[in-house]
Design a protein around this motif. Structure first.
Motif, PDB file in Angstrom:
ATOM      1  N   PHE A 221       0.809  -1.216   0.000  1.00  0.00           N
ATOM      2  CA  PHE A 221       0.000   0.000   0.000  1.00  0.00           C
ATOM      3  C   PHE A 221       0.844   1.269   0.000  1.00  0.00           C
ATOM      4  O   PHE A 221       0.369   2.346   0.343  1.00  0.00           O
ATOM      5  N   VAL A 222       2.097   1.134  -0.399  1.00  0.00           N
ATOM      6  CA  VAL A 222       2.917   2.325  -0.603  1.00  0.00           C
ATOM      7  C   VAL A 222       2.435   3.018  -1.867  1.00  0.00           C
ATOM      8  O   VAL A 222       2.262   2.388  -2.909  1.00  0.00           O
ATOM      9  N   SER A 223       2.217   4.304  -1.792  1.00  0.00           N
ATOM     10  CA  SER A 223       1.711   5.035  -2.953  1.00  0.00           C
ATOM     11  C   SER A 223       2.246   6.454  -2.952  1.00  0.00           C
ATOM     12  O   SER A 223       2.456   7.056  -1.892  1.00  0.00           O
ATOM     13  N   ARG A 224       2.470   7.003  -4.144  1.00  0.00           N
ATOM     14  CA  ARG A 224       2.922   8.387  -4.253  1.00  0.00           C
ATOM     15  C   ARG A 224       1.774   9.334  -4.570  1.00  0.00           C
ATOM     16  O   ARG A 224       1.961  10.551  -4.605  1.00  0.00           O
ATOM     17  N   SER A 225       0.602   8.805  -4.844  1.00  0.00           N
ATOM     18  CA  SER A 225      -0.536   9.656  -5.190  1.00  0.00           C
ATOM     19  C   SER A 225      -1.835   8.984  -4.749  1.00  0.00           C
ATOM     20  O   SER A 225      -1.849   7.803  -4.379  1.00  0.00           O
ATOM     21  N   ARG A 226      -2.911   9.750  -4.759  1.00  0.00           N
ATOM     22  CA  ARG A 226      -4.236   9.254  -4.392  1.00  0.00           C
ATOM     23  C   ARG A 226      -4.228   8.559  -3.037  1.00  0.00           C
ATOM     24  O   ARG A 226      -4.840   7.508  -2.843  1.00  0.00           O
ATOM     25  N   ILE A 227      -3.559   9.186  -2.094  1.00  0.00           N
ATOM     26  CA  ILE A 227      -3.439   8.616  -0.751  1.00  0.00           C
ATOM     27  C   ILE A 227      -4.807   8.487  -0.080  1.00  0.00           C
ATOM     28  O   ILE A 227      -5.009   7.595   0.750  1.00  0.00           O
ATOM     29  N   GLY A 278     -12.082  17.559  10.126  1.00  0.00           N
ATOM     30  CA  GLY A 278     -12.384  16.165  10.398  1.00  0.00           C
ATOM     31  C   GLY A 278     -11.212  15.328  10.866  1.00  0.00           C
ATOM     32  O   GLY A 278     -11.379  14.162  11.222  1.00  0.00           O
ATOM     33  N   GLY A 279     -10.013  15.884  10.849  1.00  0.00           N
ATOM     34  CA  GLY A 279      -8.870  15.196  11.431  1.00  0.00           C
ATOM     35  C   GLY A 279      -8.175  14.174  10.569  1.00  0.00           C
ATOM     36  O   GLY A 279      -7.304  13.436  11.044  1.00  0.00           O
ATOM     37  N   ALA A 280      -8.498  14.099   9.271  1.00  0.00           N
ATOM     38  CA  ALA A 280      -7.874  13.076   8.422  1.00  0.00           C
ATOM     39  C   ALA A 280      -6.460  13.442   7.996  1.00  0.00           C
ATOM     40  O   ALA A 280      -5.638  12.550   7.737  1.00  0.00           O
ATOM     41  N   ARG A 281      -6.174  14.724   7.906  1.00  0.00           N
ATOM     42  CA  ARG A 281      -4.913  15.176   7.302  1.00  0.00           C
ATOM     43  C   ARG A 281      -3.668  14.571   7.940  1.00  0.00           C
ATOM     44  O   ARG A 281      -2.778  14.086   7.222  1.00  0.00           O
ATOM     45  N   LYS A 285      -0.978  12.198   5.975  1.00  0.00           N
ATOM     46  CA  LYS A 285       0.429  12.604   5.890  1.00  0.00           C
ATOM     47  C   LYS A 285       1.336  11.434   6.266  1.00  0.00           C
ATOM     48  O   LYS A 285       2.374  11.209   5.633  1.00  0.00           O
ATOM     49  N   THR A 286       0.945  10.694   7.286  1.00  0.00           N
ATOM     50  CA  THR A 286       1.715   9.519   7.682  1.00  0.00           C
ATOM     51  C   THR A 286       1.716   8.468   6.571  1.00  0.00           C
ATOM     52  O   THR A 286       2.753   7.880   6.259  1.00  0.00           O
ATOM     53  N   LEU A 287       0.558   8.238   5.968  1.00  0.00           N
ATOM     54  CA  LEU A 287       0.477   7.269   4.873  1.00  0.00           C
ATOM     55  C   LEU A 287       1.339   7.706   3.691  1.00  0.00           C
ATOM     56  O   LEU A 287       1.950   6.867   3.021  1.00  0.00           O
ATOM     57  N   ARG A 288       1.420   9.004   3.439  1.00  0.00           N
ATOM     58  CA  ARG A 288       2.284   9.498   2.356  1.00  0.00           C
ATOM     59  C   ARG A 288       3.750   9.215   2.642  1.00  0.00           C
ATOM     60  O   ARG A 288       4.539   8.975   1.729  1.00  0.00           O
ATOM     61  N   SER A 289       4.120   9.220   3.907  1.00  0.00           N
ATOM     62  CA  SER A 289       5.527   9.073   4.277  1.00  0.00           C
ATOM     63  C   SER A 289       6.074   7.689   3.950  1.00  0.00           C
ATOM     64  O   SER A 289       7.289   7.516   3.818  1.00  0.00           O
ATOM     65  N   TYR A 290       5.206   6.695   3.803  1.00  0.00           N
ATOM     66  CA  TYR A 290       5.678   5.348   3.501  1.00  0.00           C
ATOM     67  C   TYR A 290       6.333   5.245   2.113  1.00  0.00           C
ATOM     68  O   TYR A 290       7.074   4.330   1.848  1.00  0.00           O
ATOM     69  N   TRP A 291       6.017   6.191   1.246  1.00  0.00           N
ATOM     70  CA  TRP A 291       6.614   6.183  -0.106  1.00  0.00           C
ATOM     71  C   TRP A 291       8.129   6.252  -0.047  1.00  0.00           C
ATOM     72  O   TRP A 291       8.827   5.697  -0.896  1.00  0.00           O
ATOM     73  N   ASP A 292       8.649   6.932   0.954  1.00  0.00           N
ATOM     74  CA  ASP A 292      10.109   7.094   1.057  1.00  0.00           C
ATOM     75  C   ASP A 292      10.765   6.059   1.948  1.00  0.00           C
ATOM     76  O   ASP A 292      11.976   6.106   2.157  1.00  0.00           O
ATOM     77  N   LYS A 293       9.968   5.127   2.483  1.00  0.00           N
ATOM     78  CA  LYS A 293      10.532   4.085   3.312  1.00  0.00           C
ATOM     79  C   LYS A 293      10.794   2.858   2.461  1.00  0.00           C
ATOM     80  O   LYS A 293      10.022   2.503   1.587  1.00  0.00           O
ATOM     81  N   LYS A 294      11.913   2.184   2.725  1.00  0.00           N
ATOM     82  CA  LYS A 294      12.297   1.057   1.892  1.00  0.00           C
ATOM     83  C   LYS A 294      11.861  -0.292   2.465  1.00  0.00           C
ATOM     84  O   LYS A 294      11.727  -1.251   1.733  1.00  0.00           O
ATOM     85  N   ALA A 295      11.688  -0.372   3.742  1.00  0.00           N
ATOM     86  CA  ALA A 295      11.325  -1.658   4.335  1.00  0.00           C
ATOM     87  C   ALA A 295       9.856  -1.931   4.072  1.00  0.00           C
ATOM     88  O   ALA A 295       9.039  -1.036   3.996  1.00  0.00           O
TER      89      ALA A 295
END
Length: 296
Positions: A221-227, A278-281, A285-295
């Protein structure tokens, strides 16, 4: 340390300079059979080369880094972290779209109308008549774009199926072959033949139906867009995994319910992010950060 022979396919519209130098090159620049896309060079390799039974082999598109944010070194490191039983390693880019469907064939049918029926006819021809509509695939076995690296035992199983697909599609008067050769809808055009979208789902079908193959997936579920699509997609995937591992029908029932409202809830998440209410942001943002993680 696992030996890894990972190739990037050089096609007719890509230069060598655009490939990751860490991968070997599988040259398809002559474009002998454009109708078979990447299957043609993979097929030629598997039919002509001697394979090391303990090594991993993979054949990736030139867009691999763009779609996964992984380098050749990242791929080798991830495979190196797999246990001895692992025979297939998956690097599919974000599978959030297919997570909303029971399986990759149902998803494919939504994108390429008629795929489910043609796929069912194909597997029935191969004496595998089990209904595809009851098959359940999830992030542990879903392969997109042939982004997997595997040991020879799996490649032999894959080639045994795809070669039958090839034979049928190459038979001019076979009614099923005619359907496989029929161009289908893809990105607003009708240029790619149905056989390609069936072929791309063979690896998933094998992993779902043959439990003897141990697979390990890089973060699916790593993604660079449509998070904004990820939260509901991850819930849907988790429910499918819970159902297939525990067998409780309630998990499947809730999945079927949730996916009916997936567009609504996804819209709510997207709106919350865009408007900052609504508190989603922070979670997105955390989900977006996985794009730069390699593990994974």
């Amino acid at each position: 340390m696992h030996a890894v022979h990972a190739y990037q396919i050089l096609n007719h519209y890509t230069s060598r300079q655009d490939l990751d130098p860490g991968f070997d090159v599988l040259d398809n620049s002559s474009n002998e059979r454009p109708d078979w896309y990447e299957y043609w060079p993979i097929r030629k390799f598997l039919q002509s080369e001697s394979l090391d039974e303990k090594a991993f082999y993979g054949f990736l598109s030139p867009k691999f880094k763009l779609k996964t944010n992984l380098s050749a070194g990242d791929v080798v490191d991830f495979i190196g972290g797999s246990d001895a039983a692992t025979e297939v390693v998956l690097f599919s880019p974000s599978i959030h779209n297919s997570a909303f469907y029971l399986n990759v064939f149902e998803h494919g049918n939504a994108e390429h109308p008629g795929l489910m029926r043609v796929a069912q006819d194909f597997f029935t021809r191969l004496n595998h008549p089990q209904p595809l509509k009851s098959l359940i695939s999830d992030s542990r076995n879903t392969v997109h774009s042939n982004y997997f690296i595997a040991k020879p035992r799996f490649w032999r199983a894959w080639l045994a199926i795809t070669e039958q697909l090839f034979a049928i599609a190459e038979t001019a008067q076979d009614p099923l072959g005619m359907e496989l050769r029929t161009p289908t809808q893809y990105r607003g055009r009708r240029e790619v033949q149905m056989k390609i979208f069936l072929m791309e789902r063979i690896a998933t079908w094998i992993l779902v139906t043959d439990k003897s193959f141990a697979a390990r997936a890089h973060d699916p579920f790593v993604s660079r867009s449509r998070i904004y699509k990820l939260p509901v997609a991850i819930i849907c995937d988790a429910l499918k995994i819970a159902y297939t591992t525990q067998g409780r029908r309630q998990y499947l029932d809730v999945f079927l319910l949730l996916r009916r409202f997936a567009k609504f809830w996804t819209f709510q998440v997207r709106t919350s992010d865009a408007l900052g209410v609504g508190g989603a942001r922070p979670y997105l943002k955390t989900l977006r950060s996985y794009w730069d993680k390699k593990a994974g």
